[in-house]
Write an enzyme that holds these catalytic residues in place. Structure first.
Site, PDB file in Angstrom:
ATOM      1  N   ASN A 141      -5.250   1.039  11.744  1.00 50.27           N
ATOM      2  CA  ASN A 141      -5.646  -0.097  10.916  1.00 50.27           C
ATOM      3  C   ASN A 141      -6.776  -0.901  11.550  1.00 50.27           C
ATOM      4  O   ASN A 141      -7.009  -0.791  12.745  1.00 50.27           O
ATOM      5  CB  ASN A 141      -4.432  -1.014  10.695  1.00 50.27           C
ATOM      6  N   ASP A 200       0.975   4.452   4.340  1.00 46.13           N
ATOM      7  CA  ASP A 200       2.269   4.778   3.741  1.00 46.13           C
ATOM      8  C   ASP A 200       2.897   3.609   2.986  1.00 46.13           C
ATOM      9  O   ASP A 200       4.050   3.688   2.561  1.00 46.13           O
ATOM     10  CB  ASP A 200       3.239   5.301   4.801  1.00 46.13           C
ATOM     11  N   TYR A 221       0.973  -6.701   0.210  1.00 49.45           N
ATOM     12  CA  TYR A 221       0.044  -7.366   1.117  1.00 49.45           C
ATOM     13  C   TYR A 221      -0.872  -8.357   0.392  1.00 49.45           C
ATOM     14  O   TYR A 221      -1.485  -9.216   1.037  1.00 49.45           O
ATOM     15  CB  TYR A 221      -0.812  -6.337   1.862  1.00 49.45           C
ATOM     16  N   ARG A 273       5.142 -12.080  13.786  1.00 43.74           N
ATOM     17  CA  ARG A 273       5.627 -10.702  13.657  1.00 43.74           C
ATOM     18  C   ARG A 273       5.418  -9.909  14.945  1.00 43.74           C
ATOM     19  O   ARG A 273       6.260  -9.091  15.323  1.00 43.74           O
ATOM     20  CB  ARG A 273       4.917 -10.018  12.483  1.00 43.74           C
TER      21      ARG A 273
END
Length: 436
Positions: free
Chosen positions: A146, A169, A258, A278
């Protein structure tokens, strides 16, 4: 015929799931050698211990090589599964916390955290692709690294002929939530989806058993009852609850979850703890689990508690490899140059759309209709911001980076964009190219 694969970024907690998925597909995808490659020697060594244990537990004779040497990792490899994280969790934590300090979304792939990560990823990923081109130019790179739209754009510019497939995914995760919540079987889906990576919408989900588009039915169920999030951890349960709320506000299409960071950023920021994000959750759970597992294996204790399983993360990338090898022409959501696939979006955008995968590679499926102006407007702005960021990387341009940060859809003005950019330049140091 058997295959040699390299897992780049092998220190990741996703690696055991990839291995176990490969073993589940050993008839269609027979692998004789797996190379674990990571620039973090300690994490790579730990993962080597776990992978060796899992292979012995399954009585598999696959050769394992654990290395930090690009030549040993890539020379003669058939497939490279890339999941590298340049800067590790330590820099992800900064990506999340710096924007939050200024009242902006703090997230690893979206907003300015995603742009910070993108600058690091371009530098590290392009260096790795250079090694692959040198040592194994015919290998297929199956990429999870990413932020994928930015990575795909950078690779397209520097290595236009490299054999790479960029996959995410997240759409599997969404479709599995539809299965779990409403009793569908995603194997019967033919899905029409479009957007950018982590920035898209389902237009249609055709059910082959009922011979109809079930999207109106799905939207009605989400609006009336939301998702059943009992299978999710607290963070993902919260994300799917917000996804249901986005669907209620815009009930014509099903959004990627997202999009919450762009459409409902006020709610996201309000519920974030700027001191514990996170990244901290992952460090305290997934990364801790790796260390505990290695310790148990070394001490030969509690081995029944080593509960790694095949994962969707691994399933998607292995199924792509199988479709390439066997010319299956299976359908996946992939990140590709637009080139008219979305007819009213700029040609040079990097988009996520359905594609067929066969022995030739990727064949995108063009949409029949133009996309709505609302979606087009959001996407055009985000594409322009991403392209400016890639320009900044290749041109070493501070001005282009500032323009990219200012145009990002999570940013209200240039003043805060500049403050975040300047702090991220300082915190990233050599992870970024110099900006002049």
């Amino acid at each position: 015929m058997t295959f040699t694969i390299t897992i780049a970024g092998a220190g990741s907690g996703y690696t055991p799931g990839i291995l176990l998925t490969i073993l589940n597909f050993k008839k269609e995808f027979p692998v004789n050698e797996i190379r674990l490659y990571d620039i973090d020697e300690e994490k790579n060594s730990d993962m080597g211990i776990i992978i060796d244990y899992l292979l012995k537990k399954r009585k598999e004779s696959i050769k394992i090589i654990v290395t930090t040497d690009p030549k040993k990792a890539f020379e003669g490899s058939d497939f490279i599964f890339s999941q590298i994280r340049v800067g590790g969790m330590e820099m992800r934590e900064k990506d999340e916390k710096i924007p939050l300090k200024y009242g902006l979304v703090g997230q690893e792939t979206c907003g300015l955290g995603g742009f910070s990560y993108g600058m690091r990823s371009m530098k590290g990923f392009l260096e790795m692709v250079g090694y692959i081109q040198k040592y194994s130019p015919e290998a297929w790179i199956l990429n999870y690294t990413n932020p994928e739209s930015i990575i795909a754009e950078a690779v397209r510019r520097k290595f236009p002929h490299i054999k790479i497939i960029n996959a995410c995914d997240m759409t599997i995760g969404i479709e599995e939530m539809l299965e779990h919540s409403f009793g569908y079987d995603r194997k019967n889906f033919i899905s029409t989806y479009y957007g950018l990576n982590h920035f898209g919408w389902y237009k249609e989900i055709y059910d082959i058993t009922r011979e109809m588009d079930i999207m109106p039915e799905i939207l009605e169920k989400i609006v009336s009852s939301g998702f059943d999030t009992s299978i999710q951890d607290d963070s993902w349960a919260h994300a799917f609850n917000i996804m249901a709320d986005m669907t209620k506000i815009f009930p014509t299409y099903l959004p990627n979850n997202y999009l919450q960071y762009y459409l409902l950023s006020d709610r996201i920021i309000k519920n974030e703890d700027p001191n514990y994000t996170r990244a901290n959750q992952i460090m305290d759970n997934r990364l801790k689990k790796i260390k505990e597992t290695v310790c148990n294996i070394k001490e030969n204790k509690d081995l029944d508690t080593i509960d790694y399983e095949s994962s969707n993360h691994g399933l998607y990338i292995v199924e792509i490899a199988v479709s390439l090898i066997h010319n299956k022409n299976d359908r996946f959501m992939l990140i590709v140059p637009n080139q008219g696939s979305i007819p009213n979006l700029r040609e040079d955008a990097v988009v996520e759309i359905p594609c067929y995968v066969n022995s030739k590679g990727v064949e995108p499926i063009a949409l029949k209709d133009k996309i709505p102006d609302f979606h087009k407007g959001l996407m055009e702005a985000q594409v322009a911001a991403e392209k400016l960021l890639v320009d900044a990387f290749f041109e070493n341009s501070y001005q282009k980076a500032l323009e990219a940060f200012t145009l990002n859809q999570t940013v209200p003005n240039a003043t805060v964009a500049k403050k975040v950019l300047d702090e991220m330049i300082e915190e990233n140091g050599d992870y970024w190219v110099d900006l002049n």
